[in-house]
Write a protein that holds these residues in place. Structure first.
Motif, PDB file in Angstrom:
ATOM      1  N   ASN A   1       0.851  -1.190   0.000  1.00  8.02           N
ATOM      2  CA  ASN A   1       0.000   0.000   0.000  1.00  8.02           C
ATOM      3  C   ASN A   1       0.887   1.240   0.000  1.00  8.02           C
ATOM      4  OD1 ASN A   1      -2.770  -0.874   0.039  1.00  8.02           O
ATOM      5  ND2 ASN A   1      -2.333  -1.733   2.061  1.00  8.02           N
TER       6      ASN A   1
ATOM      7  N   GLN B   1       3.192   3.658  -5.732  1.00  7.91           N
ATOM      8  CA  GLN B   1       2.573   4.167  -6.948  1.00  7.91           C
ATOM      9  C   GLN B   1       2.959   3.280  -8.128  1.00  7.91           C
ATOM     10  OE1 GLN B   1       0.529   6.822  -7.199  1.00  7.91           O
ATOM     11  NE2 GLN B   1       0.623   7.146  -4.992  1.00  7.91           N
TER      12      GLN B   1
ATOM     13  N   VAL C   1      -4.102  -2.663  -7.414  1.00  4.88           N
ATOM     14  CA  VAL C   1      -4.914  -1.434  -7.463  1.00  4.88           C
ATOM     15  C   VAL C   1      -6.204  -1.698  -8.238  1.00  4.88           C
ATOM     16  CG1 VAL C   1      -4.995   0.915  -8.382  1.00  4.88           C
ATOM     17  CG2 VAL C   1      -2.985   0.144  -7.130  1.00  4.88           C
TER      18      VAL C   1
ATOM     19  N   GLY D   1      -8.647  -3.628  -6.181  1.00  6.97           N
ATOM     20  CA  GLY D   1      -9.033  -2.977  -4.935  1.00  6.97           C
ATOM     21  C   GLY D   1      -8.282  -3.484  -3.724  1.00  6.97           C
ATOM     22  N   GLU D   2      -7.316  -4.351  -3.926  1.00  5.16           N
ATOM     23  CA  GLU D   2      -6.525  -4.897  -2.819  1.00  5.16           C
ATOM     24  C   GLU D   2      -5.552  -3.867  -2.252  1.00  5.16           C
ATOM     25  OE1 GLU D   2      -3.111  -8.339  -2.205  1.00  5.16           O
ATOM     26  OE2 GLU D   2      -4.048  -8.070  -4.153  1.00  5.16           O
TER      27      GLU D   2
ATOM     28  N   ASP E   1      -4.058   0.294  -2.056  1.00  4.38           N
ATOM     29  CA  ASP E   1      -4.390   1.712  -2.158  1.00  4.38           C
ATOM     30  C   ASP E   1      -3.102   2.486  -2.418  1.00  4.38           C
ATOM     31  OD1 ASP E   1      -5.434   4.248  -2.048  1.00  4.38           O
ATOM     32  OD2 ASP E   1      -5.710   4.253   0.132  1.00  4.38           O
TER      33      ASP E   1
ATOM     34  N   ARG F   1      -2.616   5.555  -2.616  1.00  2.00           N
ATOM     35  CA  ARG F   1      -2.540   6.828  -1.898  1.00  2.00           C
ATOM     36  C   ARG F   1      -2.247   6.655  -0.417  1.00  2.00           C
ATOM     37  NH1 ARG F   1      -7.634   7.919  -5.128  1.00  2.00           N
ATOM     38  NH2 ARG F   1      -8.195   6.289  -3.696  1.00  2.00           N
ATOM     39  N   ALA F   2      -2.188   5.425   0.061  1.00  6.56           N
ATOM     40  CA  ALA F   2      -1.917   5.188   1.484  1.00  6.56           C
ATOM     41  C   ALA F   2      -0.487   5.595   1.814  1.00  6.56           C
ATOM     42  CB  ALA F   2      -2.131   3.715   1.829  1.00  6.56           C
TER      43      ALA F   2
END
Length: 135
Positions: free
Chosen positions: A8, A11, A92, A95-96, A98, A100-101
């Protein structure tokens, strides 16, 4: 035994950019290896002075060896960065993960504890400052 890593906050585009950058470095260093090898083939060392011939052979070997070694390292690193890009992009999209975390950096004590379990304590004793070491 590998330790799970939290991806997480990674990028996907940063991993892709790193992969492209390392691929460019691998290509450039391999091109430099080929150019140097061709130059050394076209310009043989003088054969009349023994020491100069031996020194020229050492220099040639070092230059060809280092540039080709860097090309190999950059190629493997590029493949790893592209693999990271694929894994993070998949995470990403499903949905696993994030991107932006904000990931927390481990403390020095956590790094040292993990290294103790992996059997690297002696190396870290040499490399880490005394105040970072656990007593």
């Amino acid at each position: 035994v590998s330790t799970p890593v939290d991806l997480n906050g990674v990028q996907p585009w940063a991993a892709l950019a790193g992969g492209v950058l390392y691929a460019a470095m691998a290509y450039g260093s391999w091109t430099a290896t080929v150019v140097a090898a061709e130059w050394f083939t076209a310009h043989p060392p003088p054969m009349d002075v023994y020491v100069a011939t031996r020194v020229a052979a050492i220099v040639r070997t070092v230059i060809i060896g280092l540039t080709s070694m860097f090309a190999g390292i950059a190629t493997v690193t590029s493949a790893g960065m592209f693999g990271l890009f694929a894994r993070v992009s998949y995470g990403v999209l499903t949905g696993e993960l994030d991107p932006r975390a904000v990931a927390e950096a481990p403390s020095a004590a956590e790094v040292f504890d993990a290294a103790e379990s992996d059997g690297v304590k002696q190396a870290l004793d040499v490399l880490l400052p005394r105040e970072w070491r656990r007593r």
